[in-house]
Design a protein around this motif. Structure first.
Motif, short mmCIF file in Angstrom:
data_model
loop_
_atom_site.label_atom_id
_atom_site.label_comp_id
_atom_site.label_asym_id
_atom_site.label_seq_id
_atom_site.Cartn_x
_atom_site.Cartn_y
_atom_site.Cartn_z
N LEU A 19 0.83 -1.21 0.00
CA LEU A 19 0.00 0.00 0.00
C LEU A 19 0.86 1.25 0.00
CD1 LEU A 19 -2.93 -0.81 2.43
CD2 LEU A 19 -3.15 0.20 0.17
N HIS A 20 1.91 1.24 0.79
CA HIS A 20 2.81 2.39 0.85
C HIS A 20 3.41 2.67 -0.53
CE1 HIS A 20 5.80 5.15 2.40
NE2 HIS A 20 6.73 4.44 1.78
N SER A 21 3.89 1.64 -1.16
CA SER A 21 4.49 1.78 -2.48
C SER A 21 3.46 2.25 -3.51
CB SER A 21 5.09 0.44 -2.90
OG SER A 21 5.62 0.53 -4.19
N LEU A 22 2.28 1.66 -3.49
CA LEU A 22 1.23 2.02 -4.43
C LEU A 22 0.77 3.46 -4.22
CD1 LEU A 22 -0.67 1.13 -6.69
CD2 LEU A 22 -2.23 0.29 -4.93
N THR A 23 0.63 3.87 -2.97
CA THR A 23 0.23 5.24 -2.66
C THR A 23 1.26 6.23 -3.18
OG1 THR A 23 -1.01 4.49 -0.73
CG2 THR A 23 -0.43 6.82 -0.80
N ASN A 24 2.54 5.91 -3.04
CA ASN A 24 3.60 6.76 -3.59
C ASN A 24 3.50 6.84 -5.11
OD1 ASN A 24 4.73 7.49 -1.14
ND2 ASN A 24 6.17 5.79 -1.14
N ASP A 25 3.22 5.71 -5.75
CA ASP A 25 3.07 5.70 -7.22
C ASP A 25 1.90 6.58 -7.65
OD1 ASP A 25 5.21 3.96 -7.39
OD2 ASP A 25 3.96 2.18 -7.71
N ILE A 26 0.78 6.47 -6.96
CA ILE A 26 -0.40 7.28 -7.28
C ILE A 26 -0.07 8.76 -7.11
CG2 ILE A 26 -2.76 7.86 -6.56
CD1 ILE A 26 -3.10 4.84 -5.90
N ALA A 27 0.61 9.11 -6.04
CA ALA A 27 0.98 10.52 -5.80
C ALA A 27 1.89 11.03 -6.90
CB ALA A 27 1.65 10.66 -4.44
N ARG A 28 2.85 10.22 -7.35
CA ARG A 28 3.74 10.64 -8.44
C ARG A 28 2.96 10.86 -9.73
NH1 ARG A 28 7.51 7.44 -5.76
NH2 ARG A 28 6.96 5.54 -6.83
N ILE A 29 2.00 9.99 -10.00
CA ILE A 29 1.17 10.15 -11.21
C ILE A 29 0.38 11.44 -11.14
CG2 ILE A 29 -0.84 9.22 -12.43
CD1 ILE A 29 0.32 6.41 -11.77
N ILE A 30 -0.21 11.72 -9.98
CA ILE A 30 -0.99 12.95 -9.81
C ILE A 30 -0.08 14.17 -9.99
CG2 ILE A 30 -2.25 14.34 -8.11
CD1 ILE A 30 -3.41 11.64 -7.07
N ASP A 31 1.11 14.12 -9.46
CA ASP A 31 2.05 15.23 -9.61
C ASP A 31 2.50 15.41 -11.06
OD1 ASP A 31 1.96 15.85 -6.93
OD2 ASP A 31 3.84 14.81 -6.45
N ALA A 42 0.88 14.26 -13.91
CA ALA A 42 -0.20 14.32 -14.89
C ALA A 42 -0.36 15.68 -15.57
CB ALA A 42 -1.52 13.86 -14.26
N PRO A 43 -0.31 16.80 -14.84
CA PRO A 43 -0.49 18.09 -15.54
C PRO A 43 0.54 18.34 -16.63
CG PRO A 43 -0.71 18.39 -13.19
CD PRO A 43 -0.22 16.99 -13.41
N SER A 44 1.78 17.95 -16.43
CA SER A 44 2.79 18.18 -17.46
C SER A 44 2.58 17.27 -18.66
CB SER A 44 4.19 18.01 -16.89
OG SER A 44 4.39 16.70 -16.43
N VAL A 45 2.05 16.08 -18.44
CA VAL A 45 1.76 15.16 -19.55
C VAL A 45 0.57 15.67 -20.35
CG1 VAL A 45 1.00 12.83 -20.14
CG2 VAL A 45 2.73 13.16 -18.38
N ALA A 46 -0.41 16.25 -19.65
CA ALA A 46 -1.62 16.75 -20.30
C ALA A 46 -1.39 18.10 -20.97
CB ALA A 46 -2.74 16.86 -19.27
N GLY A 47 -0.20 18.67 -20.83
CA GLY A 47 0.10 19.93 -21.48
C GLY A 47 -0.17 21.14 -20.61
N GLY A 48 -0.61 20.92 -19.40
CA GLY A 48 -0.86 22.04 -18.49
C GLY A 48 0.39 22.39 -17.72
N ASN A 49 0.28 23.40 -16.93
CA ASN A 49 1.41 23.80 -16.09
C ASN A 49 1.37 23.03 -14.79
OD1 ASN A 49 2.28 25.73 -17.93
ND2 ASN A 49 0.88 27.26 -17.11
N SER A 50 2.51 22.61 -14.34
CA SER A 50 2.60 21.97 -13.03
C SER A 50 2.43 23.03 -11.96
CB SER A 50 3.94 21.27 -12.84
OG SER A 50 4.04 20.18 -13.72
#
Length: 66
Positions: free
Chosen positions: A30-42, A44-52
């Motif tokens: 769970l700890h590892s997965l939660t860190n992965d989810i947080a990294r994706i959320i952080d 995602a805006p740059s991948v979608a073309g938005g500003n971080s």
């Protein structure tokens, strides 16, 4: 990933008393997965073309654009 996270919580709860080692391994996952989810959320805006969003550039939460 969120479904996997829920499944891991179910494993933790179901094995808390009867098999604590399984719960401990599930918590580690769970700890590892939660860190992965947080990294994706952080990231995602740059991948979608938005500003971080850099929270350090704002003095107050009310200054953050919506």
């Amino acid at each position: 990933m969120l479904a996997y996270q829920k499944e891991l919580w179910d494993i933790v709860i179901a094995n808390k008393q009867s098999n604590p080692m399984i719960s401990i391994r599930a918590i580690k996952s769970l700890h590892s997965l939660t860190n992965d989810i947080a990294r994706i959320i952080d990231f995602a805006p740059s991948v979608a073309g938005g500003n971080s969003l850099n929270p350090a550039q704002y003095r107050d939460v009310s200054e953050i654009p919506v």
